[in-house]
Design an enzyme around this catalytic site. Structure first.
Site, PDB file in Angstrom:
ATOM      1  N   TYR A 105       0.845  -1.157  -0.048  1.00 55.30           N
ATOM      2  CA  TYR A 105      -0.117   0.131   0.124  1.00 55.30           C
ATOM      3  C   TYR A 105       0.720   1.170   0.068  1.00 55.30           C
ATOM      4  CZ  TYR A 105      -3.068   3.644   1.924  1.00 55.30           C
ATOM      5  OH  TYR A 105      -3.777   4.842   1.954  1.00 55.30           O
ATOM      6  N   GLU A 192      -3.772   7.465  -3.772  1.00 55.57           N
ATOM      7  CA  GLU A 192      -3.507   6.291  -3.318  1.00 55.57           C
ATOM      8  C   GLU A 192      -3.261   4.980  -4.363  1.00 55.57           C
ATOM      9  OE1 GLU A 192      -6.004   4.634   0.485  1.00 55.57           O
ATOM     10  OE2 GLU A 192      -6.836   3.715  -1.476  1.00 55.57           O
TER      11      GLU A 192
END
Ligand code: GDP
Ligand code: MN
Length: 391
Positions: A105, A192
């Site tokens: 991530y 993101e």
């Protein structure tokens, strides 16, 4: 403003980040054609992904792999038939499926408290980061960036090492730096990548190499900075915009829906907040924040009234106008016009002071509106009307 994954990926590509190829399809037939192309170019499988502006598409059945054009068509149709978190899927992304070795991530977020862009990373990618944050906060690495200098190279290296990406140092540094650059280039408040993945790739000689790729992308743009990027307006997805938000934007009104029963129409953000406070103090709950802005004319007032009445919870309306550039008589005319057109009859209390307040008063009295001289009185009357409506 939220934008679709495919559009977010275009912004990443423009900043030099590694993203696998993709096509957007609106029908299963289009998805089949795209799948045929990627399979023909050597992909073993294709990935088909619902394009909806919500997270967790994978869990909801909105991300699937297919090994043939037939299967791609079937899978695409199944995804196009889905509703994910209440949103119908109208298009899918089709791309060559990545052979994933590990998921990470990585994101850049605007942290308002520290007034900085923060780089966040985790070696536990793929799953929802909120879950990681709640269960294992130590698995998330955060680094504040410098407001002037951005992400410094040593910070990008630190992130790479702390995520265990030392073997991909150069790529990881380029991606982390590119993320922060993307934030700044488009005035985003979130960029993101989840997952950022180590992907296995077979070369022409059959040798397998590994490299980092951005397999998913989410970009939220700061609405207040959109005027600096007119070309990004094209990325707004009208299919997914709330109809009330769209009408407000097109009419040039600032409208935020809340949960209460008293619709508020006010000019000026500060006055709108004060009005909401006074409604609360009088024992009521505002249904919205609505700033009609300075110099609003009758048509804008009518649009504001339509927005307020579209909320079925609204059972009383409080109009509070402080005339400066905005002329009171113009607002009064707008209210009279709006009431003549409105679909349902809701009690309304009007307070207009300032420029042309006397003219406004005459018009409103002729039209038999309830008026109030002070804001406290107006709030009390609106709250009483709202309570009477439920009693
Ligand atoms: P989200 O669920 O909305 O965040 O959608 P993602 O694009 O992140 O996909 C969810 C999951 O599907 C990822 O975490 C991966 O495990 C998987 N996935 C996505 N793209 C691919 C791909 O190209 N190949 C493979 N094998 N899995 C993928
Ligand atoms: Mn994802």
């Amino acid at each position: 403003m939220k934008i679709q994954e495919a559009d977010a990926k275009s912004l990443l590509v423009a900043q030099g980040l590694p993203v696998p190829a993709w096509a957007v399809a609106h029908t299963a037939t289009e998805a089949r054609a795209a799948a045929e192309r990627f399979l023909g170019e050597g992909a073993e499988k294709v990935v088909i992904k619902a394009q909806v502006l919500v997270g967790g598409r994978g869990k909801a059945g909105g991300v699937k792999l297919a090994g043939s054009a037939d299967e791609a068509e079937r899978v695409a149709q199944a995804i196009l038939d889905l509703e994910i978190k209440g949103i119908p899927v109208r298009k899918v992304l089709v791309g060559p499926a990545a052979d994933i070795a590990k998921e990470y991530y990585l994101s850049a977020v605007l942290d308002r408290a520290s007034r900085r862009i923060i780089l966040m990373g985790s070696a536990e990618g793929g799953v929802e980061i909120e879950q990681v944050a709640a269960e294992r906060p130590e698995a998330i690495v955060t680094l504040p960036t410098d407001p002037l200098l951005g992400l410094l190279p040593f910070q990008a290296r630190e992130m790479a090492f702390r995520l265990g990406l030392g073997a991909h140092l150069k790529d990881a540094v380029a991606i982390a730096t590119g993320l922060v650059r993307t934030m700044q280039a488009y005035d985003a408040d979130l960029v993101e990548i989840n997952p950022l993945a180590i992907v296995r790739e077979a070369g022409a000689d059959g040798a397998v190499t590994q490299r980092l790729q951005c397999l998913d992308a989410k970009v939220n743009l700061d609405d207040s900075a959109l005027y600096r990027h007119p070309s990004l307006e094209a990325l707004r997805d009208p299919d997914e915009e709330d109809p009330a938000d769209r009408e407000a934007r097109e009419a040039g009104l600032t409208f935020i829906k809340l949960d209460g029963t008293i619709g508020c129409m006010v000019n000026g953000a500060g006055l709108a907040m004060t009005t909401m406070d006074l409604v609360k103090r009088a024992g009521g709950e505002p249904a919205n924040f609505l700033d009609i802005g300075g110099g609003a004319r009758a048509d804008k007032v009518a649009a504001a009234m339509r927005l307020i009445l579209a909320d079925t919870k609204v059972n009383a309306i409080l109009v509070n106008i402080f005339g400066g550039i905005t002329r009171g008589d113009e607002v009064a005319r707008g209210l009279i016009e709006a009431r003549a057109q409105q679909a349902r009859d809701v009690p309304m209390v009007v307070r207009i002071v300032g420029t042309n307040a006397a003219e406004a008063d005459v018009l409103l009295r002729e039209a038999q509106f309830h008026t109030a001289d002070t804001l406290d009185d107006a709030a009390a009357q609106a709250v009483a009307a709202s309570k009477a409506a439920v009693a």
